[in-house]
Motif scaffolding. Sequence first.
Motif, mmCIF file in Angstrom:
data_model
loop_
_atom_site.group_PDB
_atom_site.id
_atom_site.type_symbol
_atom_site.label_atom_id
_atom_site.label_comp_id
_atom_site.label_asym_id
_atom_site.label_seq_id
_atom_site.Cartn_x
_atom_site.Cartn_y
_atom_site.Cartn_z
ATOM 1 N N ARG A 222 35.444 -0.359 -53.123
ATOM 2 C CA ARG A 222 34.066 -0.664 -52.740
ATOM 3 C C ARG A 222 33.381 0.584 -52.212
ATOM 4 O O ARG A 222 33.918 1.272 -51.347
ATOM 5 N N PRO A 223 32.192 0.910 -52.723
ATOM 6 C CA PRO A 223 31.481 2.084 -52.210
ATOM 7 C C PRO A 223 31.031 1.846 -50.780
ATOM 8 O O PRO A 223 30.813 0.697 -50.372
ATOM 9 N N PRO A 224 30.902 2.901 -49.983
ATOM 10 C CA PRO A 224 30.466 2.722 -48.590
ATOM 11 C C PRO A 224 29.052 2.179 -48.531
ATOM 12 O O PRO A 224 28.210 2.483 -49.389
#
Length: 208
Positions: free
Chosen positions: A2-4
């Motif tokens: 998951r991207p930040p």
Amino acid sequence: MRPPDRITGSAAGVAAAADAHLVETKLRGEEILRGNFLQACRDTVRLPDGSQATREYVVHPGAVMIIAQLDDGRLVLERQYRYPVQRVMLEFPAGKLDPGEASLACAQRELLEETGYTAGQWARAGVLHPVISYSTEFIDIWFARDLTLGERKLDAGEFLDVLTATPAELLACCRDGQVTDAKTLTGALWLQNVLSGAWVLDWKSTTR
């Protein structure tokens, strides 16, 4: 992976439910130590993944810090020996709240007791949490101006020097590592933005 998440200007308005995946829940707690004004605790908590961990922390009654500015723009500062770090620190006037004491009343009392100054105008800037990993301590940030000098009223066993500095001199001390006190560094940030006009204060006149 998951991207930040991206922080935006509206982050402060995010509902608490959005943080549920980060929250730890207290299961039980014990008091480790009770001192004259600090209390040390150890809690068992449930982590977001369901496992358990312990959290040790200090319960603090809260405090205030005062950014007091003279008519010529100079700031009222203190030099005080701080026993835990074994050194004299350069800092803004500050002090802890007495039981049931209002934040402004505490700021007015501490400024007078430690420096001898009373202020005709006050503005609350905000709040800071200096040690979020192991203490409940919060410090309300107050600005004061229209100052009048009188008699100091130091507590028994309290020893400190009062001095003044320009904002530029204070910022240089922060840059050069002469100021390492967290509340004073935060106060310098507030001061810099207030003086630039980026942050606006709501000043209130008070009866001396």
